[in-house]
Design a protein around this motif. Structure first.
Motif, PDB file in Angstrom:
ATOM      1  N   ALA A 174      80.747  24.993  39.559  1.00  0.00           N
ATOM      2  CA  ALA A 174      81.974  25.220  38.789  1.00  0.00           C
ATOM      3  C   ALA A 174      81.563  25.260  37.326  1.00  0.00           C
ATOM      4  N   GLN A 175      81.694  26.440  36.718  1.00  0.00           N
ATOM      5  CA  GLN A 175      81.175  26.609  35.363  1.00  0.00           C
ATOM      6  C   GLN A 175      82.226  26.275  34.322  1.00  0.00           C
ATOM      7  N   PRO A 176      81.781  25.889  33.136  1.00  0.00           N
ATOM      8  CA  PRO A 176      82.727  25.538  32.073  1.00  0.00           C
ATOM      9  C   PRO A 176      83.705  26.668  31.772  1.00  0.00           C
ATOM     10  N   ASP A 177      83.307  27.929  31.966  1.00  0.00           N
ATOM     11  CA  ASP A 177      84.220  29.038  31.680  1.00  0.00           C
ATOM     12  C   ASP A 177      85.242  29.236  32.800  1.00  0.00           C
ATOM     13  N   GLY A 178      85.233  28.332  33.796  1.00  0.00           N
ATOM     14  CA  GLY A 178      86.230  28.404  34.855  1.00  0.00           C
ATOM     15  C   GLY A 178      85.767  29.206  36.054  1.00  0.00           C
ATOM     16  N   ARG A 179      84.627  29.902  35.922  1.00  0.00           N
ATOM     17  CA  ARG A 179      84.172  30.700  37.069  1.00  0.00           C
ATOM     18  C   ARG A 179      83.493  29.798  38.095  1.00  0.00           C
ATOM     19  N   LEU A 180      83.612  30.177  39.363  1.00  0.00           N
ATOM     20  CA  LEU A 180      82.909  29.455  40.428  1.00  0.00           C
ATOM     21  C   LEU A 180      81.856  30.405  40.984  1.00  0.00           C
ATOM     22  N   VAL A 181      80.625  29.946  41.026  1.00  0.00           N
ATOM     23  CA  VAL A 181      79.551  30.808  41.543  1.00  0.00           C
ATOM     24  C   VAL A 181      78.705  30.010  42.530  1.00  0.00           C
ATOM     25  N   GLY A 182      77.873  30.708  43.286  1.00  0.00           N
ATOM     26  CA  GLY A 182      76.965  30.027  44.201  1.00  0.00           C
ATOM     27  C   GLY A 182      75.945  29.223  43.406  1.00  0.00           C
ATOM     28  N   ASP A 183      75.584  28.063  43.943  1.00  0.00           N
ATOM     29  CA  ASP A 183      74.616  27.207  43.248  1.00  0.00           C
ATOM     30  C   ASP A 183      73.195  27.626  43.651  1.00  0.00           C
ATOM     31  N   PRO A 184      72.445  28.168  42.706  1.00  0.00           N
ATOM     32  CA  PRO A 184      71.092  28.639  43.037  1.00  0.00           C
ATOM     33  C   PRO A 184      70.185  27.500  43.486  1.00  0.00           C
ATOM     34  N   ALA A 185      70.542  26.258  43.113  1.00  0.00           N
ATOM     35  CA  ALA A 185      69.662  25.129  43.448  1.00  0.00           C
ATOM     36  C   ALA A 185      69.995  24.529  44.812  1.00  0.00           C
ATOM     37  N   HIS A 186      71.072  24.987  45.462  1.00  0.00           N
ATOM     38  CA  HIS A 186      71.404  24.367  46.750  1.00  0.00           C
ATOM     39  C   HIS A 186      70.594  25.022  47.867  1.00  0.00           C
ATOM     40  N   PRO A 187      69.913  24.196  48.676  1.00  0.00           N
ATOM     41  CA  PRO A 187      69.026  24.758  49.708  1.00  0.00           C
ATOM     42  C   PRO A 187      69.763  25.558  50.775  1.00  0.00           C
ATOM     43  N   ALA A 188      71.064  25.335  50.988  1.00  0.00           N
ATOM     44  CA  ALA A 188      71.755  26.061  52.057  1.00  0.00           C
ATOM     45  C   ALA A 188      71.978  27.514  51.680  1.00  0.00           C
ATOM     46  N   ASN A 189      72.288  27.781  50.433  1.00  0.00           N
ATOM     47  CA  ASN A 189      72.700  29.150  50.070  1.00  0.00           C
ATOM     48  C   ASN A 189      71.913  29.759  48.925  1.00  0.00           C
ATOM     49  N   LYS A 190      71.164  28.952  48.187  1.00  0.00           N
ATOM     50  CA  LYS A 190      70.342  29.463  47.087  1.00  0.00           C
ATOM     51  C   LYS A 190      71.102  30.475  46.238  1.00  0.00           C
ATOM     52  N   GLY A 191      72.338  30.140  45.908  1.00  0.00           N
ATOM     53  CA  GLY A 191      73.106  30.976  44.982  1.00  0.00           C
ATOM     54  C   GLY A 191      74.089  31.931  45.626  1.00  0.00           C
ATOM     55  N   ARG A 192      73.960  32.153  46.942  1.00  0.00           N
ATOM     56  CA  ARG A 192      74.889  33.103  47.567  1.00  0.00           C
ATOM     57  C   ARG A 192      76.214  32.434  47.931  1.00  0.00           C
ATOM     58  N   LEU A 193      77.256  33.234  48.017  1.00  0.00           N
ATOM     59  CA  LEU A 193      78.525  32.769  48.576  1.00  0.00           C
ATOM     60  C   LEU A 193      79.084  33.900  49.427  1.00  0.00           C
ATOM     61  N   CYS A 194      79.878  33.572  50.418  1.00  0.00           N
ATOM     62  CA  CYS A 194      80.549  34.636  51.169  1.00  0.00           C
ATOM     63  C   CYS A 194      81.877  34.962  50.494  1.00  0.00           C
ATOM     64  N   VAL A 195      82.623  35.886  51.086  1.00  0.00           N
ATOM     65  CA  VAL A 195      83.882  36.329  50.486  1.00  0.00           C
ATOM     66  C   VAL A 195      84.820  35.148  50.239  1.00  0.00           C
ATOM     67  N   LYS A 196      84.959  34.294  51.244  1.00  0.00           N
ATOM     68  CA  LYS A 196      85.891  33.169  51.098  1.00  0.00           C
ATOM     69  C   LYS A 196      85.420  32.230  49.987  1.00  0.00           C
ATOM     70  N   GLY A 197      84.136  31.935  49.991  1.00  0.00           N
ATOM     71  CA  GLY A 197      83.602  31.051  48.952  1.00  0.00           C
ATOM     72  C   GLY A 197      83.782  31.664  47.572  1.00  0.00           C
ATOM     73  N   ALA A 198      83.552  32.979  47.486  1.00  0.00           N
ATOM     74  CA  ALA A 198      83.639  33.647  46.187  1.00  0.00           C
ATOM     75  C   ALA A 198      85.078  33.697  45.682  1.00  0.00           C
ATOM     76  N   ALA A 199      86.052  33.571  46.585  1.00  0.00           N
ATOM     77  CA  ALA A 199      87.467  33.635  46.176  1.00  0.00           C
ATOM     78  C   ALA A 199      88.064  32.243  45.973  1.00  0.00           C
ATOM     79  N   LEU A 200      87.245  31.209  46.009  1.00  0.00           N
ATOM     80  CA  LEU A 200      87.782  29.840  45.882  1.00  0.00           C
ATOM     81  C   LEU A 200      88.565  29.631  44.598  1.00  0.00           C
ATOM     82  N   GLY A 201      88.114  30.270  43.523  1.00  0.00           N
ATOM     83  CA  GLY A 201      88.781  30.108  42.233  1.00  0.00           C
ATOM     84  C   GLY A 201      90.229  30.563  42.276  1.00  0.00           C
ATOM     85  N   GLU A 202      90.537  31.470  43.222  1.00  0.00           N
ATOM     86  CA  GLU A 202      91.909  31.984  43.309  1.00  0.00           C
ATOM     87  C   GLU A 202      92.811  31.073  44.150  1.00  0.00           C
ATOM     88  N   THR A 203      92.292  29.941  44.598  1.00  0.00           N
ATOM     89  CA  THR A 203      93.114  29.035  45.421  1.00  0.00           C
ATOM     90  C   THR A 203      93.468  27.761  44.663  1.00  0.00           C
TER      91      THR A 203
END
Ligand code: MGD
Ligand code: MGD
Ligand code: SF4
Ligand code: MO
Length: 887
Positions: free
Chosen positions: A20-49
């Motif tokens: 969760a970035q200071p500018d309000g955007r939500l992005v995949g965390d490149p440091a997380h071993p599960a996704n290394k920065g990727r998100l799927c459609v649902k994850g990428a739309a979390l900010g809209e919920t």
């Protein structure tokens, strides 16, 4: 917020890191071993919920706003009274794999240690219970031995009852990347053709429920051709000969397997040969396996094959139960199922109850397992359970025989529901508690590969919403157990949970995170994702397990389990000739409380539809977009029809997501049966006998409204999608339009009092348009066309623009016929990440003669972010190439 906050996605069990970035955007965390920065459609739309609008903001008692104090006092008082009068088994909790581990730990401790009943069960009963039972039978504990890298290091991946492309998209993306790099073979075992099977090397569309026969045959085959690892079996297994004998009895020949599974013997032989000759094989399984009256045997039939070939716990091999919910695993770790005790200890383990009693200083430790979900709601209905607390789950929509569950909720003497939004369940509650949700609460979750990650807050909870662990602890204190529920933070709860996992463990229990028992508050804040086990003093996170045996059974050996074949609990017949299968779509999550708010997540499948094999639909006289009445022994519903060539004849698939709030059809669980697996208690959610009847369509309509209205009219079917500032409802009428149309229009339009009405009527062409304005602002619009009329309906997306701003005097006459409405129908979105629709893709592929998914990605970006739509792009390329070849 000045610094990015690391947290974890609240949807599926892949457990992707989110920044969760200071500018309000939500992005995949490149440091997380599960996704290394990727998100799927649902994850990428979390900010809209993350809108506060629509959230539950205050506790409600008997329908009126109340203070937290009053609500908590009422809960503690009613629970205590009920226990005093009727004993501890007259109360129950029904919780969820969407609770954080800390919430779950407190709930389990309160019910099993202090109230003194085993009556805490969870929606994991509908989800993972068969895997829990299968793991426990084979390994002695509920352990997933593998890690995600195994899917990347395998030469063969077998997906059983898993639509990985839609349900675990980021892991599917990792698998697809590995396939591109090393040519991993993929076998998909699913009665349905899915986005996942479309790219597979082999798709086995077996008869529903027949997996045990297929895997028994595989075991017999490997034994027959001498492909077993006899040394491993001798060193680390027990019960092998009996299991093999049972497998040979189920599957004496390939022909017998073919008869039981409905598969072509050659296809079976191909799968068996691939499995037998590929050492690095991973078998991933999910709800096609678990949600079955033979679910536990299905799990053990799969585990038997991996144990017998010694393919477990080594790189690129192993059985892999992939979890659904973000914290399905965490709940199992605390012991949140009615038949578990705590921290991987069970009621039937010698010494375990006494150990847990001493650790908790529990005055009333439960003596036996409690009621499992389906039985629990039966007990609520017949009055054995009189007070129930439902938390982070929506059983009025998601339990089978939902009609009966609703009766139980209505009959319950005292019902508490904790949720973030109003649901079909909250409307039955005596007390509604507003829960802090994702992004607002703090705690941990465990993903499918045993990795524990933090969920961290990055926004304030709206109104008076509070985290669940806090509400539970407050009730514990008010019931007289102040000391046992005195934690001041989730960190303190986590430390206690970690200490219990290590308490008198001595290596006997696989789940041990003793290293976390002394974690400081700062350490908890900074905690990086790690995989268990992590025993006290350990410095390296947990790795693959069981390659060299060491199972948490009394003798350290794995158990082979004999798996006799049983068919479906209820087979088609007796007036119900079809079979109802249910499951998930790509862009919706469960009962849609979160994803149902996001316009772009509705594009992929705006209407709930029953998918039929084209031949079945033709036999019924049903057409794409038409209506069918579905009936099972449990309920009835009218749905729209979709034709799906991937559907096996005789089977109908309906998504599980829609609820009363989103469609007149209601939740599919009103139709689904509740036969359960005898070992796990998990219901057979994927096979209910069904009857279908086509209904005529007399008219169609579109309703744009600022409110989430739920219209009612004879023969009316509707479904709703969100748009900016309002909602669009698709209407389909099975009854003829009345000669006098005004009353119908009035009821559908539901215009505010005093609204100004505009209309254009063309009865000769069978087309009507209406708008309701208040102070120049459009409140609602309604478009109706008689079926067969040449007049069309405008595109829903174009309609949404009418809610913007006010309509000037000059624009008024053109409002209902204006340019916005003439816009061509919005194309169906394929790539939700970049908003690329099917027509755009088609045109670009043809114009630029694109032939590969990579070229399409380079041209349009479609498919390059989360990759969930890659199977659809590939299918489109394939279809266009076939069309070209045919031309
Ligand atoms: N987009 C999205 N993703 C999700 C979720 C969501 O709601 N939406 N929910 C999450 C949760 S909680 C879960 S549990 C997972 C579930 O993830 P999955 O298990 O992958 O999803 P389902 O669609 O429930 O079912 C998978 C497949 O099982 C098949 N099946 C039915 N009967 C049989 C059978 O007898 N044998 C076999 N071999 N297959 C059969 C169905 O046709 C279906 O395609 O998804 C998680 N991810
Ligand atoms: N027919 C059929 N039925 C099924 C399935 C199927 O495949 N077919 N799948 C089954 C499976 S696998 C699952 S997992 C279940 C899922 O079924 P449910 O658990 O009923 O589905 P959700 O919509 O996820 O419900 C979660 C609820 O918790 C709320 N919530 C979210 N976060 C929090 C929080 O932090 N605290 C509180 N208190 N509330 C919160 C949400 O608003 C939502 O109302 O459905 C099961 N039912
Ligand atoms: S795959 Fe998608 S839904 Fe699942 S955890 Fe990752 S971002 Fe969330
Ligand atoms: Mo699930």
């Amino acid at each position: 917020m000045t610094q990015a906050v690391r947290t974890t996605c609240p949807y599926c069990g892949v457990g992707c890191g989110v920044l969760a970035q200071p500018d309000g955007r939500l992005v995949g965390d490149p440091a997380h071993p599960a996704n290394k920065g990727r998100l799927c459609v649902k994850g990428a739309a979390l900010g809209e919920t993350l809108e506060d609008a629509g959230r539950l903001l205050h506790p409600m008692v008997d329908g009126a706003r109340a203070s937290w104090d009053a609500a908590l006092d009422r809960i503690a008082g009613r629970f205590a009274e009920t226990i005093a009068q009727h004993g501890p088994d007259a109360v129950a909790f029904y919780v969820s794999g969407q609770c954080l581990t800390e919430d779950y730990y407190v709930a389990n401790k309160l019910m099993k240690g202090f109230i003194g009943s085993g009556n805490i069960d969870t929606n994991s009963r509908l989800c993972m219970a068969s895997s829990v039972a299968g793991h426990t039978r084979a390994f002695g504990a509920d352990v997933v031995p593998g890690v995600y890298e195994d899917l990347e290091e395998a030469d063969l991946v077998v997906l059983v009852g898993s639509n990985l492309a839609w349900c675990h998209p980021v892991l599917h993306g990792r698998l697809q990347a590995a396939r591109a790099a090393r040519g991993t073979k993929l076998v998909v075992i699913d009665p349905r053709g899915t986005a996942t099977s479309s790219g597979a090397d082999l798709h086995l569309a077996l008869s529903p429920g027949s997996d045990v026969a297929l895997f028994a045959g595989l075991l017999a085959h490997c034994a027959g051709i001498g492909r077993l690892d006899r040394d491993w079996i001798a060193a680390h297994g027990s019960g092998f000969e009996a299991a093999l004998a049972a497998a040979r009895q189920v599957a004496p020949t390939l022909e017998r397997v073919a008869a039981l599974t409905g598969l072509d013997p050659e296809a079976i032989a191909r799968f068996y040969a691939m499995f037998a000759t590929t050492e690095r094989t991973v078998t991933v399984y999910s709800q096609g396996v678990n949600q079955s009256a033979a679910g536990t045997d299905k799990v053990n039939a799969i585990l038997n094959c991996h144990l017998a070939t010694g393919r477990i716990g080594r790189p690129g091999m192993g059985p892999f139960s992939i979890t659904g919910q973000p914290n399905a695993m965490g709940g199992r770790e605390v012991g949140g199922l009615a038949n578990q005790l705590a921290a991987h200890m069970r009621f039937d383990m010698p010494g375990a109850p006494d150990r847990v009693r001493r650790f908790w200083r529990a005055p009333n430790l439960a003596e036996r397992p409690g009621l499992k979900a389906v039985d629990l709601f039966d007990a609520v209905l017949d009055g054995r359970v009189k007070a129930l607390w439902v938390m982070a789950t929506n059983p009025a929509d998601s339990l089978p025989r939902a009609g009966r569950v609703r009766e139980a909720l209505a009959a319950c003497d005292f019902l508490v529901v904790s949720d973030c939004w109003e649901t079909d369940t909250t409307r039955y509650a005596d007390v509604v508690l507003p829960a802090a949700g994702w992004g607002e609460k703090s705690g941990t979750v465990t993903n499918s590969e045993r990795r524990i990650s933090r969920q961290r807050p990055f926004r304030a909870a709206p109104g008076e919403a509070k985290p669940d662990w806090w509400a539970l602890a407050e009730v514990g204190r008010r019931m007289g157990w102040a000391e046992a529920f005195a934690w001041e933070s989730p960190a303190a709860v986590f430390r206690e949970h970690a200490a219990l996992s290590a308490f008198e463990n001595g290596g006997t229990r696989a789940f041990d995170i003793g290293a976390m028992a002394t974690l400081s508050d700062e350490g908890y804040d900074a905690l990086a994702p790690f995989r268990w086990p992590l025993r006290a003093g350990a410095t390296e996170e947990g790795d693959r397990l069981f390659a060299e045996g060491g199972f948490p059974t009394p003798d350290g050996r794995a158990r082979f389990v004999a798996t006799p074949f049983r068919g479906l609990a209820a087979a088609p017949g007796g007036g119900f000739p079809l079979l109802l299968n249910t499951g998930r779509l790509r862009d919706q999550w469960h009962t849609m409380t979160r994803t149902g708010q996001v316009p772009r997540l509705s594009d992929h499948a705006p209407t709930p539809a029953a998918a039929f094999a084209p031949a079945d639909a033709a036999a019924l006289g049903a057409v794409e977009g038409g209506l069918v009445r579905l009936a099972t022994p449990h309920g009835e519903a009218v749905l729209r029809v979709a034709l799906d060539p991937g559907q096996r004849p005789g089977e109908v698939f309906v998504p599980m997501h829609w609820t009363d709030a989103f469609t007149s059809s209601g939740p599919v669980d009103l139709l689904v049966g509740a036969a359960t697996d005898p070992v796990s208690g998990q219901p057979e959610l994927k096979a209910t006998p069904l009857r279908a009847e086509a209904l005529p369509v007399r008219w169609r309509g579109l309703l744009l409204h600022r409110d989430a209205v739920r219209p009612e009219a004879p023969g009316l079917h509707w479904s709703r999608v969100p748009v900016a500032r309002g909602h669009v409802l698709e209407l389909t009428g099975a009854a003829p339009l009345p000669a006098e149309i005004a009353p119908l229009v009035e009821s559908l339009l539901a215009a505010p009092a005093g609204a100004e009405l505009l209309h254009i009527a063309d009865p000769a062409r069978g087309a009507w348009r209406f708008a309701a304005l208040v102070e120049g602002r459009v409140e609602a619009c309604l478009f109706l066309v008689r079926e067969g009329s040449r007049a069309g309906l405008p595109a829903g997306a174009a309609l949404a623009a009418l809610l913007d701003g006010t309509v000037t005097e000059a624009a008024r006459p053109g409002l209902l016929a204006g340019r916005a409405l003439a816009a061509k129908p919005a194309e169906r979105n394929v790539c939700a990440c970049f908003g690329v629709g099917v027509d755009t893709l088609r045109t670009c592929i043809l114009d630029r003669r694109l032939t590969t998914v990579a070229e399409v990605g380079a041209a349009l970006s479609a498919g390059t972010n989360c990759g969930s739509c890659v199977p659809e792009i590939r299918a489109l390329l394939h279809d266009l190439q076939a069309e070209e070849a045919a031309a």
